[in-house]
Design an enzyme around this catalytic site. Structure first.
Site, PDB file in Angstrom:
ATOM      1  N   TRP A 354       0.825  -1.214   0.000  1.00 15.14           N
ATOM      2  CA  TRP A 354       0.000   0.000   0.000  1.00 15.14           C
ATOM      3  C   TRP A 354       0.857   1.261   0.000  1.00 15.14           C
ATOM      4  O   TRP A 354       0.335   2.360   0.135  1.00 15.14           O
ATOM      5  CB  TRP A 354      -0.935   0.013   1.224  1.00 15.14           C
ATOM      6  CG  TRP A 354      -0.260   0.254   2.542  1.00 15.14           C
ATOM      7  CD1 TRP A 354       0.972  -0.175   2.943  1.00 15.14           C
ATOM      8  CD2 TRP A 354      -0.784   0.995   3.652  1.00 15.14           C
ATOM      9  NE1 TRP A 354       1.250   0.227   4.229  1.00 15.14           N
ATOM     10  CE2 TRP A 354       0.183   0.952   4.692  1.00 15.14           C
ATOM     11  CE3 TRP A 354      -1.970   1.685   3.879  1.00 15.14           C
ATOM     12  CZ2 TRP A 354      -0.013   1.573   5.920  1.00 15.14           C
ATOM     13  CZ3 TRP A 354      -2.165   2.294   5.117  1.00 15.14           C
ATOM     14  CH2 TRP A 354      -1.193   2.234   6.109  1.00 15.14           C
ATOM     15  N   ASP A 355       2.179   1.101  -0.161  1.00 12.00           N
ATOM     16  CA  ASP A 355       3.083   2.242  -0.053  1.00 12.00           C
ATOM     17  C   ASP A 355       2.819   3.314  -1.103  1.00 12.00           C
ATOM     18  O   ASP A 355       3.254   4.451  -0.948  1.00 12.00           O
ATOM     19  CB  ASP A 355       4.532   1.772  -0.154  1.00 12.00           C
ATOM     20  CG  ASP A 355       4.885   0.794   0.946  1.00 12.00           C
ATOM     21  OD1 ASP A 355       5.559   1.189   1.903  1.00 12.00           O
ATOM     22  OD2 ASP A 355       4.453  -0.362   0.852  1.00 12.00           O
ATOM     23  N   GLU A 493      -0.783  -4.339  11.881  1.00  5.10           N
ATOM     24  CA  GLU A 493      -0.191  -5.661  11.630  1.00  5.10           C
ATOM     25  C   GLU A 493       0.124  -6.455  12.884  1.00  5.10           C
ATOM     26  O   GLU A 493       0.260  -7.680  12.807  1.00  5.10           O
ATOM     27  CB  GLU A 493       1.082  -5.570  10.776  1.00  5.10           C
ATOM     28  CG  GLU A 493       0.843  -5.180   9.340  1.00  5.10           C
ATOM     29  CD  GLU A 493       2.106  -5.323   8.499  1.00  5.10           C
ATOM     30  OE1 GLU A 493       2.013  -5.837   7.377  1.00  5.10           O
ATOM     31  OE2 GLU A 493       3.190  -4.933   8.971  1.00  5.10           O
ATOM     32  N   LYS A 614       2.282  -1.411  16.286  1.00  4.28           N
ATOM     33  CA  LYS A 614       3.450  -1.237  15.421  1.00  4.28           C
ATOM     34  C   LYS A 614       3.391   0.156  14.812  1.00  4.28           C
ATOM     35  O   LYS A 614       4.375   0.876  14.743  1.00  4.28           O
ATOM     36  CB  LYS A 614       3.436  -2.313  14.342  1.00  4.28           C
ATOM     37  CG  LYS A 614       4.631  -2.287  13.410  1.00  4.28           C
ATOM     38  CD  LYS A 614       4.505  -3.410  12.380  1.00  4.28           C
ATOM     39  CE  LYS A 614       5.692  -3.441  11.441  1.00  4.28           C
ATOM     40  NZ  LYS A 614       5.512  -4.486  10.387  1.00  4.28           N
ATOM     41  N   GLN A 615       2.206   0.508  14.348  1.00 11.66           N
ATOM     42  CA  GLN A 615       1.878   1.874  13.925  1.00 11.66           C
ATOM     43  C   GLN A 615       0.392   2.053  14.225  1.00 11.66           C
ATOM     44  O   GLN A 615      -0.377   1.108  14.113  1.00 11.66           O
ATOM     45  CB  GLN A 615       2.174   2.084  12.442  1.00 11.66           C
ATOM     46  CG  GLN A 615       1.460   1.118  11.522  1.00 11.66           C
ATOM     47  CD  GLN A 615       1.935   1.217  10.096  1.00 11.66           C
ATOM     48  OE1 GLN A 615       2.948   1.813   9.805  1.00 11.66           O
ATOM     49  NE2 GLN A 615       1.182   0.625   9.182  1.00 11.66           N
TER      50      GLN A 615
END
Length: 797
Positions: A354-355, A493, A614-615
């Protein structure tokens, strides 16, 4: 500090893997790591070459299972160039005494230089000055030039030049239990007196690559008298060139290389083209001149200038440099996506995630033609996404979390935890939010470019099929009287299932649900934009009826969002009920940035049990959507949050974030840019140095984090400049950090080139060039019209 050059003034074997990734040279068609020409894969050095779209599948037996992975192939090493005194040993910096050393990456000109003075075990001192390019405009061409000077000796020397197709994929330690031998040798041979060629083919995907090289030697700028001998075996060909070298007299060696593949257009056959092209190749000096001109044109469009912040300026340019080496005008017509780790290494197997969400905004405002091509990569795989949706009992199109050659799901079935050495199930394929990212990218490309042709013929279909997927993925909960989305994984994630559950996925991830609402609402907007004939044509072809359109509207009004006390948007349903983590303990032992999933699993614990990110998924909403738009979406679905809910959520999730993702610091910088500029700048600087200093701990050698790099650029242009498109108007609301004295950029908006300069007190906008009539801009709720040549200046006081 030179704001255009990265200098390494000492040879440090431990730093070489990182430097090789950071010194990659590429042109959007192929890229090669910044490995020394004389080096080989030896545990320190790794000479990787990667082709956009160059994938191959292999089966491996792991933990008693046969699994298939699609890998980003390491192609033949064209760099090989070395020398020795005729009676001596080949140059090897790990064995010889280094007297002086400097390696320089020139970002402005796209050149990797190295200057090394060394002494062999016989006391012979030799100076080598080298230059290397991967040609930015002649995409099939690359070149190396050595200036070799014996400093205290004379004698015959032997120069070795080769093309090495015996390489394997060996860049990522945790993949080494898998089959990594992707190439079959086809043939190799000589071209005239000074040329060699090599042909290989991938074992499964049958991509053929042909490399050809000419190596020319000059003695004090005159062609040298040489003797050539050729050695070859399957997958490898080498020439050894013998000549005389005199003390303090320079010997110049030029190695010119051409690369073609069976994926190329307008060719007869790769080997024919490579051989023909190398015989026509210009001398190195001429190649260098045209290559530098190409980079000059790129920097004219792409540069962001900062005043008085030399380190930030240098690293920002480093990020632009690597982005433009990964995707450039050479990317057009390649049918290749943008790998999350660039063309720089083998991590994530070169897959497309998805970057794009972080990469496209920079391209949209400068070279939108590249964005369009990368969106076409998705469109060409729409049929595979439709099949995946059908297999999941859904309608529309469900794109994979990891995409490669043909758009099937390439996420790994199991993954290795390097901390425990165990192979574990991998449920991250359930990140269906990638579909919203693709739709978001379609809309924002259209907003900046106003490319109606793309929207009508391609973008609308992509967008509508994703909307159909979300509509069918959503279920109605009669007890709640609300719609839900279950069994997914969010961007975080870490949380892939509930504690003690044997079923993967979590329910009502807030980011996923809200972005699905956004997609459904904007799908209806797109239908309104299309002309009546095209609208009816698409609805008929896709089988979308009024009942389905009505359901889209109902979902946007009745989606369930887990909200706590009208303040906190819970990351997913049940997240707030998870256990607290002893953050002080883990930070003290492992540092600020934590891969908690790996750490906890290695001690037989599970990250799914804890409130830790994680984020932070929820903060991504503030990154993508303006406060007004997010508030409107929530209100439409019946959620009236406190006025300061955004700041409360930022504070809440800041405490729960491990920053285990390279994107985390970037997002935190963005969302704090207006409430706390000093904190925002601190997060920005950490995002800026993430790959440069490898703060993720050994990940940069496996490939840069392109999304994070591009995100820092976009943060400077859209966030700090306050750029937003609202109802066909480009709005400005600058809020540059106190640490920046001035920011200057050139942006292309709807066929207008705008030169924008922001300082502490002033915003200046010049409409430099373009081919459209007028554009609307907004500053402090006041509308202005700009035509070609117009200038506006506003006070920020």
């Amino acid at each position: 500090m030179d704001c255009w050059k990265i200098h390494y003034n000492k040879y440090n074997p431990e730093e070489e893997p990182k430097q090789e990734a950071l010194c990659v040279l590429g042109n959007g068609y192929f890229a090669t790591r910044g490995t020394a020409e004389e080096a080989h894969d030896d545990g320190i050095h790794y000479p990787g070459t990667y082709l956009a779209g160059g994938f191959n599948r292999m089966e491996s037996e792991v933990a008693g299972k046969i699994i298939e992975n699609e890998d980003f192939v390491n192609w033949p090493n064209w760099l090989v160039l070395n020398f020795k005194p005729k009676d001596g040993k080949w140059m090897n910096l790990d064995e010889f005494k280094i007297l002086d050393y400097q390696k320089t990456l020139d970002l402005e000109k796209g050149i990797l230089k190295r200057n090394v003075l060394f002494e062999d075990k016989e006391g012979r001192k030799t100076l080598i000055d080298s230059e290397r390019i991967v040609h930015m405009s002649a995409k099939h061409h690359a070149g190396i030039r050595w200036h070799l000077t014996p400093k205290n000796w004379s004698g015959d020397i032997v120069v070795k030049t080769a093309l090495d197709g015996t390489v394997i994929n060996n860049n990522v330690v945790r993949y080494r239990d898998l089959n990594q031998d992707h190439l079959n040798p086809l043939d190799q041979g000589r071209i005239a007196e000074d040329g060699i060629f090599l042909n290989v083919e991938t074992k499964q995907s049958k991509i053929r690559m042909s490399q050809a090289a000419r190596t020319i030697v000059f003695n004090e700028k005159q062609p040298a008298a040489v003797n050539r001998e050729t050695y070859q075996k399957d997958g490898y060909i080498e020439q050894q060139i013998t000549l005389h070298a005199d003390q303090n007299k320079e010997v110049s060696i030029e190695k010119l290389v051409t690369i073609y593949t069976s994926r190329d257009k307008a060719i007869s056959e790769p080997s024919i083209e490579a051989k023909t092209s190398i015989q026509r190749a210009e001398p190195f000096d001429q190649m260098l001149c045209s290559h530098q001109s190409a980079w000059k044109r790129i920097w004219h469009r792409a540069d962001i200038k900062l005043k008085e912040k030399e380190e930030a300026q240098l690293l920002l340019r480093l990020h632009i440099f690597h982005l433009m080496q990964t995707v450039s005008k050479n990317t057009v017509d390649l049918d290749a996506g943008v790998p999350s780790r660039g063309l720089h290494g083998e991590a994530y197997r070169g897959h497309i995630f998805w970057d794009e969400l972080f990469i496209f905004p920079f391209l949209n405002f400068r070279i939108p033609e590249i964005t369009r091509e990368l969106l076409m990569y998705r469109y060409r795989r729409l049929q595979e996404a439709e099949y995946m949706a059908k297999e999941a009992s859904c309608k529309g199109a469900m794109f994979p979390w990891q995409s490669g050659s043909n758009g099937r799901e390439e996420s790994q079935v199991i993954h290795l935890n390097p901390k425990s050495g165990r192979w574990l199930p991998d449920d991250t394929y359930l990140q269906r939010h990638v579909n919203s990212a693709i739709a978001y990218n379609v809309w924002n490309y259209y907003q900046v470019s106003k490319d109606m042709e793309f929207l009508s013929f391609y973008g609308a279909e992509l967008f509508l099929q994703i909307a159909r997927f979300w509509c069918s993925k959503t279920t109605y909960n009669n007890e709640r009287e609300r719609f839900e989305i279950n069994h997914v994984v969010g961007p975080d994630e870490y949380h892939t299932r509930y504690p003690e559950s044997d079923q993967p996925g979590i329910n009502n991830n807030s980011y996923t649900n809200i972005m699905a609402m956004w997609v459904l609402e904007y799908a209806s907007r797109i239908l309104d934009i299309l002309n009546t004939d095209r609208r009816d044509e698409i609805l008929d072809r896709l089988g979308i009826n009024q009942e389905e359109l009505d359901r889209w509207d109902k979902i946007t009004k009745k989606m369930f969002i887990p909200v706590i006390d009208n303040n906190i948007i819970d990351q997913f349903e049940g997240f707030d009920q998870l256990k607290e983590l002893d953050w002080d303990r883990y930070h003290k032992k492992y540092g600020e940035i934590l891969r908690l999933d790996r750490i906890l699993e290695s001690v037989d614990d599970d990250i799914n049990r804890y409130k830790a990110n994680k984020q932070a998924d929820v903060l991504m909403l503030f990154y993508l959507l303006s406060s007004d738009e997010l508030t409107r979406i929530l209100r439409k679905s019946g959620y009236e949050l406190d006025k300061d809910f955004i700041q409360k959520n930022i504070s809440h999730y800041e405490k729960l974030s491990s920053h285990g993702s390279s994107l985390s610091k970037l997002v935190h910088s963005w969302v704090t840019s207006r409430s706390n500029r000093k904190i925002s700048w601190c997060h920005f600087r950490e995002a800026l140095i993430s790959d440069f200093k490898d703060i993720q701990g050994g990940t940069t050698p496996e490939g840069i984090h392109l999304g994070a790099m591009a995100g820092t650029i976009d943060l400077m242009q859209r966030c700090y400049l306050g750029l937003e498109i609202q109802e066909d108007t480009l709005s400005f609301n600058p809020v540059i950090p106190e640490e920046l004295e001035k920011v200057s950029v050139r942006l292309r908006y709807r066929s207008h080139w705008l030169k924008i300069e922001v300082s502490e007190n002033t915003l200046k906008i010049n409409s430099d060039d373009g081919w459209a009539d007028k554009i609307n801009i907004n500053f402090k709720e006041k509308l202005y019209t700009l035509g070609k040549g117009d200038r506006k200046e506003f006070s920020l006081k």
